[in-house]
Design an enzyme around this catalytic site. Structure first.
Site, PDB file in Angstrom:
ATOM      1  N   GLU A   1     -10.426   5.063   0.610  1.00  0.00           N
ATOM      2  CA  GLU A   1      -9.942   3.701   0.356  1.00  0.00           C
ATOM      3  C   GLU A   1      -8.970   3.268   1.453  1.00  0.00           C
ATOM      4  OE1 GLU A   1      -7.638   1.455  -3.386  1.00  0.00           O
ATOM      5  OE2 GLU A   1      -7.734   3.644  -3.288  1.00  0.00           O
TER       6      GLU A   1
ATOM      7  N   LYS B   1     -13.001  -3.768  -4.997  1.00  0.00           N
ATOM      8  CA  LYS B   1     -12.382  -3.014  -6.091  1.00  0.00           C
ATOM      9  C   LYS B   1     -12.153  -3.930  -7.293  1.00  0.00           C
ATOM     10  CE  LYS B   1      -8.507   0.222  -6.733  1.00  0.00           C
ATOM     11  NZ  LYS B   1      -7.377   0.880  -6.036  1.00  0.00           N
TER      12      LYS B   1
ATOM     13  N   CYS C   1     -11.331   4.255  -6.381  1.00  0.00           N
ATOM     14  CA  CYS C   1     -10.109   4.857  -6.930  1.00  0.00           C
ATOM     15  C   CYS C   1      -9.851   4.466  -8.386  1.00  0.00           C
ATOM     16  CB  CYS C   1      -8.906   4.527  -6.044  1.00  0.00           C
ATOM     17  SG  CYS C   1      -7.518   5.675  -6.263  1.00  0.00           S
TER      18      CYS C   1
ATOM     19  N   LYS D   1      -2.190  17.267 -10.682  1.00  0.00           N
ATOM     20  CA  LYS D   1      -3.102  16.124 -10.749  1.00  0.00           C
ATOM     21  C   LYS D   1      -4.522  16.486 -10.332  1.00  0.00           C
ATOM     22  CE  LYS D   1      -3.416  11.273  -9.355  1.00  0.00           C
ATOM     23  NZ  LYS D   1      -2.825  10.200  -8.513  1.00  0.00           N
TER      24      LYS D   1
END
Length: 614
Positions: free
Chosen positions: A45, A112, A164, A198
């Protein structure tokens, strides 16, 4: 889908406004993918500009410059399809898009649909979310191209994109509509910030996505400390039928990485999810390296007290050198760090380079102990850091006598405790800044997140610095990490610090000052902090939860909660002035990135009074 084809995903370490460097890294990644015979390459991205460009996205010229870089990239994409992220302005709105280039011809832009607005993300400030199923035409170099909710075909493969945050929106996510359109492959170009633990969540996302959408799912994240605070781990994954079949090693010191795979469900060399302790070492050391070279500084300076915080930072710099040499090789590491190669006769190049990059100083007072001096000295020697020592009693005496003469009385520990502590911490600041200036180096601040919570730090003293590497990490974790690092990172110099109880050493030694005596146990601060800051719970909620979970007297727990909230409220001004810090954990207390709080407030007065009523 017809016979298997080879695709690639790439991660790149970008920097806002480094137009030529960003483009060069993208082109090199394209060339490597082509050399590996890949037919489609997905880059992250906003790879052309960097994700951390902040309010530059709002300008008219910045998206235009990104398009000019795209025009330079297109001719480099002969014989391959390349997906690359950049911002596109359409009249008064800016969209976060992926340009798809097929054999050196632009095919269109995917926009997006969902913006990340939690935690460190602020995308609604810059970008407008795209509506599902909509497509418009935009002009580029005199031609018209589609922009919006698009899919594409390559040979027998039908592919689309989730960008994302698009993938994290549950039943609303674009993937469900892509499944209805019968795609074989979904790419996810991302700028997903690093946080300890994460990566496992991402693995689960790719497993679930590839299963529920019944397709290949390819993920590509940005890499490195791009703009100062956020770190990107450069994760690349390919999933199919609920299984991650390829995953790279994270947090590389390289400019870019390319991972290629055939679209067939064979498990390839998977990298395991690593422990939080190892993640912390790898992420923080990479962040320090990127900050060093991107700020064009010549090294680091650290006031090494012998305590846990400064020792942690010293080890992270040592790990930066160790990991950097391992990843890049000695020559390239030195070139990127801007330092000469070690002389050939040097037998321990890592320690030699630590000495060139890290200068430390122990600044003692009459309140300092032999234990902390020995801890600082032995640690510096063990990693090879340059080590100085001096005392600041003279400076403290001069300041104290001046103010005593002005106000007409002597200062005493009984009446002026905080004042006498703070002047010691502040007296250390000017001279360590001098050393940083002499070395053209970054001064490393040693504050941690737990201290930030309660203001247990002297403004313009131990908070002084160019960068605060551990300000987003709690003290309880740091203490555990140091014990882990002594054994697992082969750092025997930590033996001294791991034997000491954390103390500021600002009161006379006979007063036996310790951090936890001044505050409360760090483990309790962590539990209150997670509920108050991460989960945004009220004081009453926190009491009711922790009264069940912690083995503490109810009255003592109430006092700890009151103390936390009172200190939190009155110390927001300190958090506003802390040096920039790396985002390393699931949350932080930096008002510029994660948690905003009023500088002036009523301080939870009514909420804390309610605790006394139960």
């Amino acid at each position: 889908m017809t016979s298997p084809i080879k695709i690639s995903a790439a991660t790149v370490n970008q920097t806002p406004l480094d137009w030529s460097g960003n483009l060069d890294r993208i082109i090199r990644a394209v060339k490597e993918a082509k050399s590996e015979k890949a037919e489609i390459l997905c880059l992250p991205e906003l790879a052309i500009t960097g994700y951390g460009s902040e309010d530059l996205f709002l300008s008219y010229w910045f998206p235009q410059k990104a398009l000019s870089q795209l025009s330079k990239l297109i001719p480099e994409c002969k014989g391959i399809t390349v997906a690359v992220g950049l911002p596109i302005r359409v009249q008064d709105k800016v969209y976060n898009t992926v340009a798809v280039i097929e054999n050196a011809e632009l095919k269109g832009f995917v926009a997006k649909q969902f913006m990340a607005i939690d935690g460190v993300h602020y995308e609604f400030r810059w970008f407008t979310p795209w509506k599902a199923n909509e497509v418009i035409q935009v002009e580029f170099e005199g031609k018209s191209f589609p922009l919006g909710d698009l899919t594409f075909h390559h040979k027998g493969i039908h592919y689309g994109f989730e960008i994302c945050e698009d993938a994290w929106r549950g039943n609303e996510r674009p993937g469900y509509r892509l499944k209805d359109r019968k795609v074989d492959l979904i790419f996810n170009p991302s700028a997903s910030h690093f946080a300890m633990g994460k990566s496992q969540l991402r693995v689960e996302l790719i497993e679930e996505s590839s299963k529920i959408f019944d397709c290949y799912y390819c993920y590509a994240n940005l890499l490195g400390n791009e703009a100062g605070r956020m770190i990107f781990d450069g994760e690349i994954m390919l999933g199919k039928s609920g299984v991650v079949i390829s995953r790279n090693e994270l947090l590389s010191f390289q400019d870019f990485q390319v991972r290629s795979f055939y679209l067939k469900p064979e498990v390839q060399n998977l990298q395991p999810v690593i422990s939080k302790e190892k993640e912390f070492a790898q992420a923080a050391s990479l962040a320090l390296f990127d900050y060093l070279r991107k700020s064009k500084s010549k090294g680091f300076v650290l006031s090494l007290s012998g305590g846990a915080d400064s020792s942690t930072i010293a080890i992270l710099v040592s790990e930066m050198v160790k990991r950097g040499i391992k990843d890049l090789g000695l020559l390239l590491f030195c070139q990127k760090a801007g330092i000469p190669l070690p002389p050939k006769e040097i037998t321990e190049p890592e320690k030699y380079l630590v000495g060139k990059l890290l200068t430390t100083a122990y600044q003692g007072t009459k309140n300092s102990s032999d234990d902390t001096f020995n801890s600082a000295k032995s640690l510096a020697e063990s990693i090879g850091a340059t080590f100085y020592q001096w005392t600041i009693d003279e400076e403290v005496k001069t300041y104290t006598e001046k103010i005593e003469q002005a106000i007409g009385r002597k200062l005493t520990w009984e009446q002026d405790d905080i004042t006498l502590q703070n002047i010691q911490a502040r007296s250390r600041s000017p001279i360590i800044w001098m050393l940083a200036n002499i070395n053209n180096a970054l001064l490393l601040s040693t504050s941690n997140r737990s201290e930030g919570d309660v203001g247990y730090a002297t403004m313009d003293g131990d908070t002084s610095g160019s960068i605060s590497p551990i300000a987003a990490v709690d003290k309880f974790f740091i203490l555990q990490w140091l014990s882990w690092a002594e054994k697992n990172l082969d750092q025997p110099g930590l033996k001294w610090v791991n034997s000491l109880q954390p103390t500021a050493e600002l009161r006379p030694l006979e007063r036996t000052q310790t951090d936890e005596k001044d505050l409360m146990p760090y483990s309790v601060i962590l539990e209150i902090e997670k509920l108050a800051i991460r989960d945004r719970r009220s004081p009453m909620d926190i009491y009711l939860i922790l009264n069940e979970e912690l083995k503490l007297e109810s009255s003592l727990l109430k006092e700890y909660i009151k103390k936390f909230f009172r200190l939190w409220s009155r110390n927001q001004w300190k958090r506003e002035r802390l040096a920039p810090s790396f985002h390393l954990d699931e949350f932080n207390v930096d008002p510029k990135t994660w948690y905003r709080f009023p500088i002036l407030s009523g301080g939870f007065t009514e909420e804390l009074e309610q605790l006394d009523q139960i």
